[in-house]
Scaffold this motif. Structure first.
Motif, PDB file in Angstrom:
ATOM      1  N   LEU A 139       0.756  -1.268   0.049  1.00  0.00           N
ATOM      2  CA  LEU A 139       0.207  -0.003  -0.015  1.00  0.00           C
ATOM      3  C   LEU A 139       0.848   1.111   0.007  1.00  0.00           C
ATOM      4  CD1 LEU A 139      -2.858   1.183   0.528  1.00  0.00           C
ATOM      5  CD2 LEU A 139      -2.345   1.371   2.848  1.00  0.00           C
ATOM      6  N   LEU A 140       1.844   1.282   0.719  1.00  0.00           N
ATOM      7  CA  LEU A 140       2.654   2.253   0.935  1.00  0.00           C
ATOM      8  C   LEU A 140       3.653   2.832  -0.280  1.00  0.00           C
ATOM      9  CD1 LEU A 140       3.439   2.179   4.999  1.00  0.00           C
ATOM     10  CD2 LEU A 140       2.047   3.885   3.620  1.00  0.00           C
ATOM     11  N   ARG A 141       4.114   1.610  -0.618  1.00  0.00           N
ATOM     12  CA  ARG A 141       4.967   1.731  -1.941  1.00  0.00           C
ATOM     13  C   ARG A 141       3.974   2.185  -3.300  1.00  0.00           C
ATOM     14  NH1 ARG A 141       5.609  -1.224  -6.182  1.00  0.00           N
ATOM     15  NH2 ARG A 141       4.514  -3.159  -5.371  1.00  0.00           N
ATOM     16  N   LYS A 142       2.748   1.672  -3.314  1.00  0.00           N
ATOM     17  CA  LYS A 142       1.956   2.124  -4.592  1.00  0.00           C
ATOM     18  C   LYS A 142       1.485   3.525  -4.105  1.00  0.00           C
ATOM     19  CE  LYS A 142       0.818  -2.357  -6.101  1.00  0.00           C
ATOM     20  NZ  LYS A 142      -0.380  -3.138  -6.567  1.00  0.00           N
ATOM     21  N   GLN A 143       1.227   4.156  -2.939  1.00  0.00           N
ATOM     22  CA  GLN A 143       0.900   5.418  -2.683  1.00  0.00           C
ATOM     23  C   GLN A 143       1.883   6.304  -3.149  1.00  0.00           C
ATOM     24  OE1 GLN A 143      -0.008   5.611   1.510  1.00  0.00           O
ATOM     25  NE2 GLN A 143      -2.245   5.094   1.071  1.00  0.00           N
ATOM     26  N   ARG A 144       3.156   5.951  -3.100  1.00  0.00           N
ATOM     27  CA  ARG A 144       4.152   6.740  -3.700  1.00  0.00           C
ATOM     28  C   ARG A 144       4.641   6.735  -5.194  1.00  0.00           C
ATOM     29  NH1 ARG A 144       3.940   6.452   1.301  1.00  0.00           N
ATOM     30  NH2 ARG A 144       4.462   7.682   2.672  1.00  0.00           N
ATOM     31  N   GLY A 145       3.922   5.703  -5.593  1.00  0.00           N
ATOM     32  CA  GLY A 145       4.213   5.502  -7.014  1.00  0.00           C
ATOM     33  C   GLY A 145       5.733   4.632  -7.538  1.00  0.00           C
ATOM     34  N   TRP A 146       6.197   4.023  -6.361  1.00  0.00           N
ATOM     35  CA  TRP A 146       7.382   3.545  -6.523  1.00  0.00           C
ATOM     36  C   TRP A 146       7.314   2.038  -7.037  1.00  0.00           C
ATOM     37  CZ3 TRP A 146       9.405   4.938  -0.989  1.00  0.00           C
ATOM     38  CH2 TRP A 146       9.599   6.265  -0.782  1.00  0.00           C
ATOM     39  N   SER A 147       8.205   1.547  -7.726  1.00  0.00           N
ATOM     40  CA  SER A 147       8.252   0.470  -8.080  1.00  0.00           C
ATOM     41  C   SER A 147       9.102  -0.447  -6.973  1.00  0.00           C
ATOM     42  CB  SER A 147       9.215   0.170  -9.436  1.00  0.00           C
ATOM     43  OG  SER A 147      10.460   0.442  -9.090  1.00  0.00           O
ATOM     44  N   GLN A 148       8.910  -1.873  -7.051  1.00  0.00           N
ATOM     45  CA  GLN A 148      10.003  -2.573  -6.178  1.00  0.00           C
ATOM     46  C   GLN A 148      11.336  -2.120  -6.135  1.00  0.00           C
ATOM     47  OE1 GLN A 148       8.825  -6.523  -6.712  1.00  0.00           O
ATOM     48  NE2 GLN A 148       7.072  -6.856  -5.345  1.00  0.00           N
ATOM     49  N   MET A 149      11.859  -2.168  -7.226  1.00  0.00           N
ATOM     50  CA  MET A 149      13.069  -1.594  -7.363  1.00  0.00           C
ATOM     51  C   MET A 149      13.501  -0.247  -6.779  1.00  0.00           C
ATOM     52  SD  MET A 149      15.982  -2.513  -8.444  1.00  0.00           S
ATOM     53  CE  MET A 149      16.129  -3.714  -9.515  1.00  0.00           C
ATOM     54  N   GLU A 150      12.778   0.577  -7.034  1.00  0.00           N
ATOM     55  CA  GLU A 150      12.701   2.150  -6.447  1.00  0.00           C
ATOM     56  C   GLU A 150      12.880   1.831  -4.758  1.00  0.00           C
ATOM     57  OE1 GLU A 150      10.917   5.268  -9.627  1.00  0.00           O
ATOM     58  OE2 GLU A 150       9.484   3.724  -8.690  1.00  0.00           O
ATOM     59  N   LEU A 151      11.791   1.081  -4.443  1.00  0.00           N
ATOM     60  CA  LEU A 151      11.732   0.994  -2.879  1.00  0.00           C
ATOM     61  C   LEU A 151      13.038   0.355  -2.195  1.00  0.00           C
ATOM     62  CD1 LEU A 151      10.728   1.223   0.177  1.00  0.00           C
ATOM     63  CD2 LEU A 151       9.212  -0.946  -0.448  1.00  0.00           C
ATOM     64  N   ALA A 152      13.337  -0.614  -2.985  1.00  0.00           N
ATOM     65  CA  ALA A 152      14.726  -1.355  -2.715  1.00  0.00           C
ATOM     66  C   ALA A 152      15.895  -0.213  -2.607  1.00  0.00           C
ATOM     67  CB  ALA A 152      14.935  -2.476  -3.613  1.00  0.00           C
ATOM     68  N   LYS A 153      16.006   0.527  -3.718  1.00  0.00           N
ATOM     69  CA  LYS A 153      17.009   1.280  -3.752  1.00  0.00           C
ATOM     70  C   LYS A 153      17.035   2.401  -2.559  1.00  0.00           C
ATOM     71  CE  LYS A 153      18.058   1.498  -8.726  1.00  0.00           C
ATOM     72  NZ  LYS A 153      18.171   2.267  -9.889  1.00  0.00           N
ATOM     73  N   ASN A 154      15.804   2.836  -2.099  1.00  0.00           N
ATOM     74  CA  ASN A 154      15.633   3.715  -1.071  1.00  0.00           C
ATOM     75  C   ASN A 154      15.938   3.056   0.259  1.00  0.00           C
ATOM     76  OD1 ASN A 154      14.824   5.991  -2.434  1.00  0.00           O
ATOM     77  ND2 ASN A 154      12.648   5.273  -2.693  1.00  0.00           N
ATOM     78  N   ILE A 155      16.045   1.867   0.452  1.00  0.00           N
ATOM     79  CA  ILE A 155      16.457   1.440   1.651  1.00  0.00           C
ATOM     80  C   ILE A 155      17.707   0.491   1.675  1.00  0.00           C
ATOM     81  CG2 ILE A 155      13.959   1.519   2.504  1.00  0.00           C
ATOM     82  CD1 ILE A 155      13.695  -1.564   2.164  1.00  0.00           C
ATOM     83  N   SER A 156      18.295   0.553   0.565  1.00  0.00           N
ATOM     84  CA  SER A 156      19.362  -0.381   0.272  1.00  0.00           C
ATOM     85  C   SER A 156      19.218  -1.582   0.519  1.00  0.00           C
ATOM     86  CB  SER A 156      20.642   0.109   1.120  1.00  0.00           C
ATOM     87  OG  SER A 156      21.263   1.623   1.343  1.00  0.00           O
TER      88      SER A 156
END
Length: 115
Positions: free
Chosen positions: A13-30
């Motif tokens: 839910l939170l990832r999609k609310q920000r319009g992030w792909s799984q890859m973008e989230l992964a990069k943001n949290i290393s």
């Protein structure tokens, strides 16, 4: 198991609310995209350190992610304000709570007339 489901669904839910792909989230949290995918499919549970990173990047509390709080609106800014209030002397807190209670009552009254 219910907390795991909550974490998985909240990450999605939170990832999609920000319009992030799984890859973008992964990069943001290393982290790797694969681990994000495993969290979202509920195949793996994030470590405490990873939950903290997720909460930070999403701007929510750890409690929200792990299902101890139902309110995503209780974001870190709100929590910080509450913590500041807790450090105030009793007289100052009382005055502040009176003001807050007045605004809450006014809001509820307005909502009642809207319906």
């Amino acid at each position: 198991m219910s907390n795991e489901v909550n974490i998985a669904s909240k990450i999605i839910l939170l990832r999609k609310q920000r319009g992030w792909s799984q890859m973008e989230l992964a990069k943001n949290i290393s982290a790797s995209r694969e681990i994000i995918s495993r969290y979202e499919r509920n195949e793996s549970v994030p470590s405490i350190d990873m939950v903290v990173k997720l909460a930070d990047v999403f701007g929510v509390t750890v409690d929200f992610l792990v299902g101890k709080s139902n309110s995503a609106s209780l974001d870190k800014e709100t929590v910080n304000r509450i913590n500041n209030i807790q450090n105030m002397d009793d007289k100052t807190k009382s005055v502040l709570f009176d003001v807050i209670d007045t605004y809450i009552q006014n809001f509820k009254t307005k909502q009642a007339f809207i319906k």
